[in-house]
Motif scaffolding. Sequence first.
Motif, PDB file in Angstrom:
ATOM      1  N   TYR A   1     -11.554 -33.790  37.101  1.00  0.00           N
ATOM      2  CA  TYR A   1     -12.726 -34.441  37.695  1.00  0.00           C
ATOM      3  C   TYR A   1     -13.333 -35.467  36.744  1.00  0.00           C
ATOM      4  N   ASP A   2     -13.007 -35.384  35.433  1.00  0.00           N
ATOM      5  CA  ASP A   2     -13.388 -36.466  34.520  1.00  0.00           C
ATOM      6  C   ASP A   2     -12.350 -37.571  34.695  1.00  0.00           C
ATOM      7  N   MET A   3     -12.647 -38.449  35.630  1.00  0.00           N
ATOM      8  CA  MET A   3     -11.652 -39.470  35.975  1.00  0.00           C
ATOM      9  C   MET A   3     -11.614 -40.593  34.940  1.00  0.00           C
ATOM     10  N   ASN A   4     -12.437 -40.473  33.877  1.00  0.00           N
ATOM     11  CA  ASN A   4     -12.445 -41.534  32.873  1.00  0.00           C
ATOM     12  C   ASN A   4     -11.306 -41.379  31.876  1.00  0.00           C
ATOM     13  N   THR A   5     -10.737 -40.184  31.815  1.00  0.00           N
ATOM     14  CA  THR A   5      -9.724 -39.935  30.787  1.00  0.00           C
ATOM     15  C   THR A   5      -8.416 -39.479  31.414  1.00  0.00           C
ATOM     16  N   ALA A   6      -7.374 -40.252  31.166  1.00  0.00           N
ATOM     17  CA  ALA A   6      -6.050 -39.864  31.660  1.00  0.00           C
ATOM     18  C   ALA A   6      -5.443 -38.867  30.665  1.00  0.00           C
ATOM     19  N   ILE A   7      -4.844 -37.818  31.207  1.00  0.00           N
ATOM     20  CA  ILE A   7      -4.117 -36.882  30.344  1.00  0.00           C
ATOM     21  C   ILE A   7      -2.640 -37.193  30.525  1.00  0.00           C
ATOM     22  N   THR A   8      -1.984 -37.636  29.443  1.00  0.00           N
ATOM     23  CA  THR A   8      -0.562 -37.950  29.539  1.00  0.00           C
ATOM     24  C   THR A   8       0.232 -36.660  29.454  1.00  0.00           C
ATOM     25  N   ARG A   9       1.021 -36.367  30.492  1.00  0.00           N
ATOM     26  CA  ARG A   9       1.878 -35.174  30.479  1.00  0.00           C
ATOM     27  C   ARG A   9       3.259 -35.512  29.922  1.00  0.00           C
ATOM     28  N   GLU A  10       3.724 -36.716  30.224  1.00  0.00           N
ATOM     29  CA  GLU A  10       5.046 -37.105  29.701  1.00  0.00           C
ATOM     30  C   GLU A  10       5.181 -38.624  29.694  1.00  0.00           C
ATOM     31  N   THR A  11       5.783 -39.147  28.644  1.00  0.00           N
ATOM     32  CA  THR A  11       6.105 -40.574  28.577  1.00  0.00           C
ATOM     33  C   THR A  11       7.620 -40.682  28.397  1.00  0.00           C
ATOM     34  N   ARG A  12       8.275 -41.280  29.365  1.00  0.00           N
ATOM     35  CA  ARG A  12       9.744 -41.440  29.263  1.00  0.00           C
ATOM     36  C   ARG A  12      10.030 -42.921  28.985  1.00  0.00           C
ATOM     37  N   LEU A  13      10.315 -43.221  27.725  1.00  0.00           N
ATOM     38  CA  LEU A  13      10.460 -44.631  27.335  1.00  0.00           C
ATOM     39  C   LEU A  13      11.674 -45.266  28.017  1.00  0.00           C
ATOM     40  N   ASN A  14      12.758 -44.518  28.135  1.00  0.00           N
ATOM     41  CA  ASN A  14      13.976 -44.989  28.828  1.00  0.00           C
ATOM     42  C   ASN A  14      14.336 -46.425  28.433  1.00  0.00           C
ATOM     43  N   CYS A  15      14.381 -47.349  29.401  1.00  0.00           N
ATOM     44  CA  CYS A  15      14.862 -48.701  29.099  1.00  0.00           C
ATOM     45  C   CYS A  15      13.937 -49.478  28.165  1.00  0.00           C
ATOM     46  N   LEU A  16      12.714 -48.986  27.966  1.00  0.00           N
ATOM     47  CA  LEU A  16      11.791 -49.691  27.060  1.00  0.00           C
ATOM     48  C   LEU A  16      12.345 -49.705  25.638  1.00  0.00           C
ATOM     49  N   LEU A  17      13.175 -48.705  25.318  1.00  0.00           N
ATOM     50  CA  LEU A  17      13.731 -48.610  23.966  1.00  0.00           C
ATOM     51  C   LEU A  17      14.635 -49.800  23.649  1.00  0.00           C
TER      52      LEU A  17
END
Length: 312
Positions: free
Chosen positions: A88-104
């Motif tokens: 309900y605190d919509m000001n803060t995103a909680i990152t559960r996973e970052t998949r860099l994949n092609c960004l690498l």
Amino acid sequence: MSTKLVIVGTVALDDVTTPFGSVLRALGGSAFYGGLSASYWTSVGVVGIIGNDYPEEGLNVLKGRSVDIRGIQRSEEKTFGWTGEYTYDMNTAITRETRLNCLLSFNPQVAEHYPRPETLFLANIDPDIQGRILDALPVKPPLIALDTMNYWIESKKDSLLRVLKRVDLLTINESEARMLTGQFNLVLAARTIREMGPKVVVLKKGEHGALVFYEGGIFASPALPLEVVKDPTGAGDSFAGGLLGYLTAHAHLDPEFLKQASIIGSVMASFCVSEFGVEGTRNLSSELISSRLREFGDLTGFRKISYEERRL
Ligand code: AMP
């Protein structure tokens, strides 16, 4: 029309959960949200990378807004993916996973397509990539803006500090500003960041709007109090897209234009949060934008009064 604003960042597939629902593999990414938003204000090109699983619909959304996508590379790996959650605190995103994949393996060719952009927005992406882009440009663009997030502050702070020295404007969330500077007080945090390089610091405060710190002053741009807020993902990038789109079209960074531009940023963010993903910003009419601008006028307009005018 030649491209005036170039945005480099992520083009992503996002899995997002908020108290009001969830989406899987939604079109997103910092450059995607930023490009879409800016397209209502200036000519814009997006530079990014997509994987072999990226839906054609994503590119069609950008093309539908006349965004130049020549700078979007295709990779044989998977698209960058982000899994995030909001309580309900919509000001803060909680990152559960970052998949860099092609960004690498992303090696953006900005100079190749856009040797002389009027504004370059290094949207949220690996700060080493942001630095390499600046190294490769033959001429420094008149306005360079940068965005980042906790993920990079934690994993690549030295690279981030190096690139910060080279930019004019930084957009950053309040919690990330605290993390970057070690200062809890936001005014001191903004001052510390200005000493790190950028002359203008835009502190994004979610539903509380944004504070713009510049030489000689601070401007507060509110967020529109909305009855329906479904998904804050992309609000920051939509804000930056509106802000920079407006600044680019007016070719000015002076305080008066900065103030107008930050209200445009708030206007675009207000559309973004009202729907999941890019549904709120992909197809806006000029009537809708004009009426939202009037709402902001009503929200913020007040006649300056002096203390001498008081009635005892
Ligand atoms: P915001 O405007 O701050 O809400 O940014 C939302 C977008 O940031 C999402 O669409 C994500 O795909 C993207 N994103 C999440 N994590 C990262 C990261 N580490 N680097 C670049 N982009 C990211």
